[in-house]
Motif scaffolding. Structure first.
Motif, short mmCIF file in Angstrom:
data_model
loop_
_atom_site.label_atom_id
_atom_site.label_comp_id
_atom_site.label_asym_id
_atom_site.label_seq_id
_atom_site.Cartn_x
_atom_site.Cartn_y
_atom_site.Cartn_z
N LEU A 55 0.83 -1.21 0.00
CA LEU A 55 0.00 0.00 0.00
C LEU A 55 0.87 1.26 0.00
CD1 LEU A 55 -2.82 1.25 0.17
CD2 LEU A 55 -2.62 1.11 2.66
N VAL A 56 1.92 1.26 0.79
CA VAL A 56 2.82 2.42 0.84
C VAL A 56 3.49 2.63 -0.51
CG1 VAL A 56 4.98 3.26 1.85
CG2 VAL A 56 3.19 2.37 3.33
N ILE A 57 3.93 1.54 -1.14
CA ILE A 57 4.57 1.66 -2.45
C ILE A 57 3.59 2.21 -3.48
CG2 ILE A 57 5.55 0.30 -4.35
CD1 ILE A 57 6.87 -1.45 -2.17
N ALA A 58 2.34 1.76 -3.42
CA ALA A 58 1.33 2.27 -4.36
C ALA A 58 1.07 3.76 -4.12
CB ALA A 58 0.03 1.48 -4.21
N VAL A 59 0.97 4.17 -2.86
CA VAL A 59 0.72 5.57 -2.55
C VAL A 59 1.90 6.45 -2.97
CG1 VAL A 59 0.40 7.21 -0.64
CG2 VAL A 59 -0.95 5.12 -0.73
N VAL A 60 3.12 5.99 -2.71
CA VAL A 60 4.30 6.76 -3.12
C VAL A 60 4.37 6.86 -4.64
CG1 VAL A 60 6.83 6.76 -3.13
CG2 VAL A 60 5.60 6.33 -1.01
N GLY A 61 4.02 5.79 -5.34
CA GLY A 61 3.98 5.84 -6.79
C GLY A 61 2.97 6.85 -7.31
N ILE A 62 1.81 6.89 -6.69
CA ILE A 62 0.79 7.88 -7.08
C ILE A 62 1.29 9.29 -6.79
CG2 ILE A 62 -1.51 8.74 -6.52
CD1 ILE A 62 -2.31 5.77 -6.11
N MET A 63 2.01 9.44 -5.65
CA MET A 63 2.56 10.76 -5.32
C MET A 63 3.59 11.20 -6.36
SD MET A 63 2.90 10.47 -1.19
CE MET A 63 3.70 12.04 -0.98
N PHE A 64 4.43 10.26 -6.83
CA PHE A 64 5.39 10.60 -7.89
C PHE A 64 4.67 11.04 -9.16
CE2 PHE A 64 8.94 8.28 -5.76
CZ PHE A 64 9.91 9.26 -5.93
N MET A 65 3.63 10.30 -9.52
CA MET A 65 2.91 10.64 -10.74
C MET A 65 2.20 11.99 -10.63
SD MET A 65 1.37 7.07 -12.24
CE MET A 65 0.37 6.70 -10.83
N ALA A 66 1.77 12.33 -9.42
CA ALA A 66 1.09 13.61 -9.22
C ALA A 66 2.07 14.76 -9.05
CB ALA A 66 0.18 13.52 -7.99
N GLY A 67 3.36 14.46 -8.92
CA GLY A 67 4.36 15.52 -8.78
C GLY A 67 4.45 16.11 -7.40
N HIS A 68 4.19 15.32 -6.38
CA HIS A 68 4.25 15.80 -5.01
C HIS A 68 5.69 16.13 -4.63
CE1 HIS A 68 3.72 15.89 -0.62
NE2 HIS A 68 2.43 16.06 -0.87
N SER A 69 5.88 17.17 -3.85
CA SER A 69 7.23 17.62 -3.51
C SER A 69 7.94 16.71 -2.51
CB SER A 69 7.19 19.04 -2.95
OG SER A 69 6.43 19.07 -1.76
N ARG A 70 7.20 15.95 -1.72
CA ARG A 70 7.83 15.08 -0.71
C ARG A 70 7.85 13.62 -1.12
NH1 ARG A 70 9.12 16.70 4.42
NH2 ARG A 70 8.50 14.65 5.11
N ALA A 71 7.58 13.32 -2.37
CA ALA A 71 7.55 11.94 -2.82
C ALA A 71 8.92 11.27 -2.71
CB ALA A 71 7.04 11.86 -4.25
N HIS A 72 9.99 12.00 -3.01
CA HIS A 72 11.33 11.43 -2.92
C HIS A 72 11.68 11.07 -1.49
CE1 HIS A 72 11.49 13.61 -6.76
NE2 HIS A 72 12.26 12.60 -7.13
#
Length: 93
Positions: A55-72
């Motif tokens: 679930l965490v990996i999926a959420v982080v992947g969605i954050m990367f796709m959305a361009g979130h600043s804290r995804a890294h």
């Protein structure tokens, strides 16, 4: 007080192990009911940890796709958490 406790521990290091030996704790055969419970609990925890990490990996992947600043930052923390989970049996042993 701390010095007194240190002196007592220094002179009586095996007091607890003698009590456990007298109780039959180190005979080498685990109690079957407790061993079964621990095995089932370990299996459930592994399943729960795997599901949570997925679930965490999926959420982080969605954050990367959305361009979130804290995804890294979250991706690095996720990798560190996976490394800790992968080595937990060695840490405990």
């Amino acid at each position: 007080m701390l010095l007194l406790v240190a002196v007592i521990i220094a002179f009586l290091p095996d007091a607890r192990s003698h009590a456990l030996n007298a109780a039959g704790a180190f005979n080498g055969t685990p109690i079957s009911g407790v061993q079964t419970f621990v095995d089932k609990l370990r299996g459930n925890l592994v399943w729960l940890g795997g599901t949570a990490m997925g679930l965490v990996i999926a959420v982080v992947g969605i954050m990367f796709m959305a361009g979130h600043s804290r995804a890294h930052d979250l991706a690095i923390r996720t990798i560190a958490g996976l490394a800790i989970l992968a080595s937990i049996s060695g840490i405990v042993a």
